[in-house]
Design an enzyme around this catalytic site. Structure first.
Site, PDB file in Angstrom:
ATOM      1  CE1 TYR A  69      -4.011   2.045   0.267  1.00 18.68           C
ATOM      2  CE2 TYR A  69      -2.720   3.297   1.852  1.00 18.68           C
ATOM      3  CZ  TYR A  69      -3.822   3.187   1.036  1.00 18.68           C
ATOM      4  OH  TYR A  69      -4.738   4.217   0.964  1.00 18.68           O
ATOM      5  CB  SER A 105      -7.228   2.566  -2.796  1.00 16.20           C
ATOM      6  OG  SER A 105      -7.648   3.893  -2.647  1.00 16.20           O
ATOM      7  CG  ASP A 150     -14.288   3.698  -6.579  1.00 25.32           C
ATOM      8  OD1 ASP A 150     -14.468   4.570  -5.705  1.00 25.32           O
ATOM      9  OD2 ASP A 150     -13.244   3.041  -6.678  1.00 25.32           O
ATOM     10  CG  HIS A 191     -12.575   2.950  -2.992  1.00 23.84           C
ATOM     11  ND1 HIS A 191     -11.881   3.109  -4.168  1.00 23.84           N
ATOM     12  CD2 HIS A 191     -11.632   3.009  -2.002  1.00 23.84           C
ATOM     13  CE1 HIS A 191     -10.587   3.281  -3.907  1.00 23.84           C
ATOM     14  NE2 HIS A 191     -10.413   3.215  -2.608  1.00 23.84           N
TER      15      HIS A 191
END
Length: 726
Positions: free
Chosen positions: A492, A572, A655, A690
């Site tokens: 991430y 994301s 989203d 999302h």
């Protein structure tokens, strides 16, 4: 040029198929427009700008989505293991799941899923109830499970519950009010709320909340979220009659969260302008109906997360003069005198309660008049109990290396609850006695696997610049380090968010199939405090990609895997991570799974919540930051004539966090540029956003598609244990 490229692709596919003739004969080739933008003298080509249009408003985009989904499904249908992977995931998923219990208004609440329910059910148990009862079952709200419970807030007197309804995964919530005792839903309905949870007044007559102005028709999923304001809603009133409490029209980018102190005396207004933990603080004396909101912290220089109060003494978690965090106290009476006698930005005097420790403090709560301090030691949970004086009382002992969540409550409570899990330790719920320090196990998830069959280790490797980076590696016991293992590397690296060891059915299924699962704790995350976070932001964002690439190289060097058996995944900001790494080092990876990613780094701040992310990314409106963004923006760094690894992009049509245009444009550009037979697919979920609120059925289908894609593209034979195949 486009037609020639299309013919070459068709010829290549028909003559030499790497994937046993599973690639459909016709790769979708999206139309291109000659659109250019100029940034500080640099002309930037954006040939797929038209794919930014909302799929609900554009017939062209809707048709593009249809064609791409058909192409993807045609590919996935040819993978024989897909159905068995789906069946095994369904079997593993089918166990009772419980959320961490919590108390509110004199009752105990918890979430439960019987196994394969699309949405968790909210249960309540009063002090005189023999058994808990269902309070809200979102599974009754829609047949396909795409309407979810999106937040709750309980009145202190136990009369009311305010709850948010989330439709099709959107960040927008519609809030309703229920009488808890009777279960009756009132007529109150509040709209245009996102990123906000109501805060009840102590009398239970109403609550404070933040809302945005209604967006333009047809732009609900793309408009920038600006001009939020705080209102007071009285139970039984129309939203049109709500009282405006706080608004700064001169600061349209200010966003707000609210909380009412436990004694009911003060409303705390926390102001933010982005995703960084840097806040201004206002407070309002609720004992005086005419009182205005008073500024307490008057700049955005540091974090000030409100913990609780003793009368006029307010406690905050802050990084002021403490990058790893500390707890401070501010006397608002003394602060008011300083502000009255100071300049425009007076420095409020603070008293240190808990000093900065060796580990990064992630959260602090007040339970039983004690501070519960949650921190991270090399990305693993550590919880310490401190007295109000700041002195450490004890540490909470955990059964393994993992992650703990919970520890909510009030100063008057004598017990709290938490859940604990790790990669191979199923979720377990404990009741913790704040007086004695004893943890009592309440329940443990019964999952169809043997933890002893797996092992978890933490390693440290060096990134490109010599930075020491931790990584967790999980796999079956007895793994041979022969370079042949299918390996999934996840990351991430952003927004001060840490990746900690936690239990996941999808990851368990991957390891059961024979895969290695690795999680790299990259810079930009919250594993080591604010300095670690800042080292992966704005002009230093390349550090995050270097950390991830170095993790991949380490796994190969240590013979866990090889390029053709190594997949990378992230969602994301993690989708950006995968997109940037595969465009910088396409030869390094065997497959890529970027999900709901931020792929156009020059225009992200022009849609919905994108403006908040400038804190981490910077902005193309700034010349220096533009050049940095342009250098790694995944969409802008796709090069025609390059052989990119097999890739399945994932996004969803509703989203409104990272608008799907990012993934649409990225996939279209990749398909156009691809110079080899490796498939480039995009999987576009319908009636999903999302990620939050996605029904179980859709989650299982998506994971099955991902694992089937990896089985095919990494070219390995999975170990499948589906009982349906026996």
């Amino acid at each position: 040029m486009i037609m020639l490229r299309h013919v070459i692709l068709l010829l290549t596919v028909s003559l030499s198929l790497t994937f046993d003739s599973v690639v459909p004969a016709q790769v979708p080739m999206s139309k291109r427009i000659e659109h250019f933008d100029e940034y500080f003298g640099v002309r930037v080509h954006d040939p797929y700008r038209w794919l930014e249009d909302d799929v609900r408003e554009s017939d062209d985009v809707a048709e593009w989505v249809k064609v791409e989904n058909e192409y993807t499904q045609d590919f996935l249908k040819t993978i024989p293991e897909r159905s068995e992977i789906n069946a095994r995931l369904t079997e593993l998923w089918d166990y009772e799941k419980f959320g961490t219990p919590f108390k509110a208004g004199g009752r105990l609440y918890f979430y439960k899923n019987d196994g394969l329910q699309n949405q968790y059910v909210l249960y309540v148990q009063g002090p005189d109830d023999a058994e808990p009862r269902v309070l809200i079952d979102p599974n009754e709200w829609s047949q396909d499970g795409t309407v979810a419970l999106g937040g709750t807030s309980y009145s202190d007197d136990g009369r009311y519950l305010a709850y948010g309804i989330q439709d099709a995964g959107s960040d927008w919530r519609t809030w309703k009010i229920m009488e808890i005792e009777s279960g009756r839903v009132l007529n109150d309905e509040l709209s245009w709320i996102k990123f906000n949870t109501p805060s009840w007044t102590p009398d239970g007559e109403g609550f404070f909340y933040g809302r945005f102005p209604p967006p333009e028709d047809g732009a609900e999923f793309q408009n920038l979220n600006v001009n939020q304001a705080i209102y007071y809603h009285r139970v039984g009133d129309s939203q049109d009659d709500d009282l405006l409490i706080f608004h700064r029209p001169d600061q349209p980018e200010w966003g707000y969260s609210t909380s009412v102190t436990e004694d009911g005396r003060y409303l705390i207004i926390t102001v933010h302008v982005g995703t960084d933990d840097r806040y201004r603080i206002f407070y309002k004396d609720l004992s005086n109906p005419l009182a205005m909101a008073v500024p307490l912290i008057r700049n955005f220089d540091n974090e000030y997360s409100f913990i609780g109060n003793d009368g006029t003494t307010f406690y905050f978690k802050t990084d002021l003069d403490a990058p790893l965090g500390r707890v401070i106290a501010i006397d608002i009476n003394e602060a008011s005198r300083q502000i009255e006698g100071g300049g425009e930005e007076p420095e409020v005097q603070v008293r240190e309660v808990i000093p900065e420790q060796a580990e990064a403090i992630r959260d602090v709560t007040l339970v039983a008049n004690l501070f519960v301090v949650e921190s991270l030691k090399d990305a693993k949970t550590q919880v310490d109990i401190h007295r109000k004086s700041g002195d450490k009382l004890r540490s909470v002992e955990f059964p393994a290396i993992g992650s703990a969540y919970g520890f909510s409550g009030k100063s008057s409570d004598t017990e709290t609850y938490y859940s604990f899990s790790s990669f191979t330790f199923p979720p377990t719920i404990y009741k913790y006695d704040m007086i004695t320090g004893v943890s009592e196990q309440i329940r443990q998830a019964k999952v169809d696997f043997n933890p002893e069959d797996y092992e978890v280790k933490q390693v440290f490797y060096e990134s490109k610049d010599g930075t020491r980076v931790p990584m967790f590696i999980s796999h079956k016991r007895g793994l041979k380090l022969d370079g042949e293992n299918p390996t999934l590397l996840y990351g991430y690296g952003g927004f001060n968010i840490p990746l900690t060891p936690s239990f996941s059915i999808s990851r368990l299924a991957w390891m059961e199939m024979g895969g290695v699962y690795a999680v790299a704790n990259l810079r930009g995350g919250g594993e080591y405090g604010e300095e670690w976070h800042k080292a992966g932001t704005k002009l230093s964002k390349q550090n995050v990609f270097d950390d991830f690439i170095s993790a991949a190289e380490w796994l190969i060097d240590q013979k866990y895997t090889k390029t053709k058996r190594l997949a990378i995944q992230g969602g994301s900001n993690g989708g950006l991570l995968v997109g940037a790494c595969m465009t910088q080092r396409p030869e390094l990876f065997g497959a890529c799974l970027p999900a709901v990613g931020v792929m156009d780094m020059l225009r992200f701040h022009k849609f919905t919540a994108g403006r908040y992310w400038v804190d981490d990314y910077g902005s193309s409106d700034n010349e220096e930051e533009f050049h940095s963004l342009y250098a790694y923006s995944p969409y802008h760094n796709i090069k025609e004539g390059t052989c990119y690894p097999p890739t399945m992009v994932s996004t969803a049509d509703t989203d409104d966090r990272v608008v799907p245009g990012h993934s649409f444009k990225f996939a279209a550009a990749l398909q156009n540029a691809q110079a080899c037979d490796n498939p480039i697919l995009i999987r576009i979920e319908t009636k999903a956003g999302h990620g939050a609120g996605k029904p179980t059925s859709k989650v299982i289908e998506e994971i099955a598609d991902h694992w089937a894609f990896l089985v095919k593209t990494l070219n390995f034979q999975p170990e499948l244990k589906s009982k349906s195949s026996e």
